[in-house]
Design a protein around this motif. Structure first.
Motif, PDB file in Angstrom:
ATOM      1  N   ALA A 121     135.300  51.808  40.411  1.00  7.26           N
ATOM      2  CA  ALA A 121     134.355  52.609  39.627  1.00  7.26           C
ATOM      3  C   ALA A 121     134.963  53.001  38.286  1.00  7.26           C
ATOM      4  N   GLN A 122     136.223  53.416  38.316  1.00  4.33           N
ATOM      5  CA  GLN A 122     136.891  53.841  37.081  1.00  4.33           C
ATOM      6  C   GLN A 122     137.065  52.665  36.119  1.00  4.33           C
ATOM      7  N   LYS A 123     137.540  51.528  36.615  1.00  3.40           N
ATOM      8  CA  LYS A 123     137.771  50.350  35.763  1.00  3.40           C
ATOM      9  C   LYS A 123     136.465  49.805  35.187  1.00  3.40           C
ATOM     10  N   LEU A 124     135.373  49.986  35.923  1.00  2.59           N
ATOM     11  CA  LEU A 124     134.070  49.494  35.453  1.00  2.59           C
ATOM     12  C   LEU A 124     133.291  50.563  34.679  1.00  2.59           C
ATOM     13  N   SER A 125     133.927  51.714  34.463  1.00  3.92           N
ATOM     14  CA  SER A 125     133.303  52.822  33.713  1.00  3.92           C
ATOM     15  C   SER A 125     131.994  53.292  34.344  1.00  3.92           C
ATOM     16  N   LEU A 126     131.975  53.349  35.666  1.00  5.77           N
ATOM     17  CA  LEU A 126     130.797  53.859  36.377  1.00  5.77           C
ATOM     18  C   LEU A 126     130.981  55.366  36.552  1.00  5.77           C
ATOM     19  N   ASP A 127     130.022  56.122  36.073  1.00  8.60           N
ATOM     20  CA  ASP A 127     130.139  57.577  36.195  1.00  8.60           C
ATOM     21  C   ASP A 127     129.783  58.033  37.607  1.00  8.60           C
ATOM     22  N   THR A 128     130.070  59.289  37.887  1.00 12.38           N
ATOM     23  CA  THR A 128     129.852  59.845  39.222  1.00 12.38           C
ATOM     24  C   THR A 128     128.391  59.737  39.645  1.00 12.38           C
ATOM     25  N   ALA A 129     127.476  59.975  38.722  1.00 11.32           N
ATOM     26  CA  ALA A 129     126.045  59.900  39.054  1.00 11.32           C
ATOM     27  C   ALA A 129     125.657  58.481  39.477  1.00 11.32           C
ATOM     28  N   THR A 130     126.174  57.481  38.791  1.00 10.22           N
ATOM     29  CA  THR A 130     125.865  56.088  39.127  1.00 10.22           C
ATOM     30  C   THR A 130     126.434  55.731  40.493  1.00 10.22           C
ATOM     31  N   VAL A 131     127.682  56.117  40.738  1.00 12.77           N
ATOM     32  CA  VAL A 131     128.321  55.836  42.025  1.00 12.77           C
ATOM     33  C   VAL A 131     127.548  56.515  43.156  1.00 12.77           C
ATOM     34  N   THR A 132     127.164  57.767  42.956  1.00 16.40           N
ATOM     35  CA  THR A 132     126.397  58.504  43.973  1.00 16.40           C
ATOM     36  C   THR A 132     125.063  57.812  44.229  1.00 16.40           C
ATOM     37  N   ARG A 133     124.393  57.380  43.146  1.00 14.54           N
ATOM     38  CA  ARG A 133     123.104  56.686  43.291  1.00 14.54           C
ATOM     39  C   ARG A 133     123.273  55.397  44.092  1.00 14.54           C
ATOM     40  N   LEU A 134     124.314  54.623  43.810  1.00 13.34           N
ATOM     41  CA  LEU A 134     124.539  53.374  44.537  1.00 13.34           C
ATOM     42  C   LEU A 134     124.784  53.636  46.017  1.00 13.34           C
ATOM     43  N   HIS A 135     125.580  54.637  46.324  1.00 12.06           N
ATOM     44  CA  HIS A 135     125.832  54.988  47.727  1.00 12.06           C
ATOM     45  C   HIS A 135     124.521  55.387  48.412  1.00 12.06           C
ATOM     46  N   THR A 136     123.702  56.180  47.729  1.00 15.09           N
ATOM     47  CA  THR A 136     122.428  56.620  48.301  1.00 15.09           C
ATOM     48  C   THR A 136     121.491  55.441  48.514  1.00 15.09           C
ATOM     49  N   GLU A 137     121.362  54.579  47.490  1.00 14.24           N
ATOM     50  CA  GLU A 137     120.474  53.420  47.599  1.00 14.24           C
ATOM     51  C   GLU A 137     120.879  52.502  48.737  1.00 14.24           C
ATOM     52  N   LEU A 138     122.182  52.373  48.966  1.00 13.98           N
ATOM     53  CA  LEU A 138     122.682  51.475  50.017  1.00 13.98           C
ATOM     54  C   LEU A 138     122.810  52.183  51.365  1.00 13.98           C
ATOM     55  N   GLY A 139     122.581  53.500  51.384  1.00 14.28           N
ATOM     56  CA  GLY A 139     122.671  54.252  52.633  1.00 14.28           C
ATOM     57  C   GLY A 139     124.088  54.341  53.156  1.00 14.28           C
ATOM     58  N   ILE A 140     125.058  54.399  52.237  1.00 12.16           N
ATOM     59  CA  ILE A 140     126.466  54.460  52.629  1.00 12.16           C
ATOM     60  C   ILE A 140     127.085  55.735  52.073  1.00 12.16           C
ATOM     61  N   GLU A 141     127.659  56.529  52.982  1.00 10.19           N
ATOM     62  CA  GLU A 141     128.270  57.797  52.566  1.00 10.19           C
ATOM     63  C   GLU A 141     129.491  57.567  51.723  1.00 10.19           C
TER      64      GLU A 141
END
Length: 141
Positions: A121-141
């Motif tokens: 996430a850090q190397k790809l410059s993904l912010d916390t909101a994006t990471v949280t959204r991806l986890h939610t969309e995929l149903g993975i905690e």
């Protein structure tokens, strides 16, 4: 009236040397995502049976060729370096797809896997909101 002259024939273009076609962009991206899944599964030092099954289920279709199956087995036996893979990621959409593919490949149950995802996430410059959204969309905690 005088007859119109027929134009001379257009010469044929010179023949070009035969070169193999490049890998289509879609295939190159798909290959990168397959390799992301394998690198993620290997993040804790071992690709366990569950991760292997998940990857094979995601990627092996009934119409997969023997060559594709052999490639996947080779990749699983010798996982790619994540830093090389990250260098090939271009753009925010591909960054999200890379992270999502990594996330789908593993059960995030070790510190090494959590660290891996945080680094990706850090190397790809993904912010916390994006990471949280991806986890939610995929149903993975």
């Amino acid at each position: 009236p005088p007859a119109l002259a027929t134009p001379p024939p257009i010469p044929s273009p010179p023949s070009l040397p035969a070169t193999p076609p490049p890998i289509p962009i879609g295939q190159a991206k798909a290959l990168l995502l397959v390799r992301a899944m394998i690198a993620a599964a290997a993040a804790d030092g071992v690709i366990d049976a569950s991760e292997r099954k998940t990857i094979l289920a995601q990627l092996m279709t009934s119409d997969a060729t023997d060559e594709e199956r052999a490639f996947l087995e080779d990749e699983l036996a010798s996982p790619p370096d994540v830093h090389e893979l990250l260098a090939a990621v271009e753009g925010p959409e591909m960054s999200e797809q890379f992270y999502a593919a990594s996330l789908l490949a593993i059960d995030v149950d070790t510190q090494a896997e959590r660290d891996y995802l945080a680094e990706v996430a850090q190397k790809l410059s993904l912010d916390t909101a994006t990471v949280t959204r991806l986890h939610t969309e995929l149903g993975i905690e």
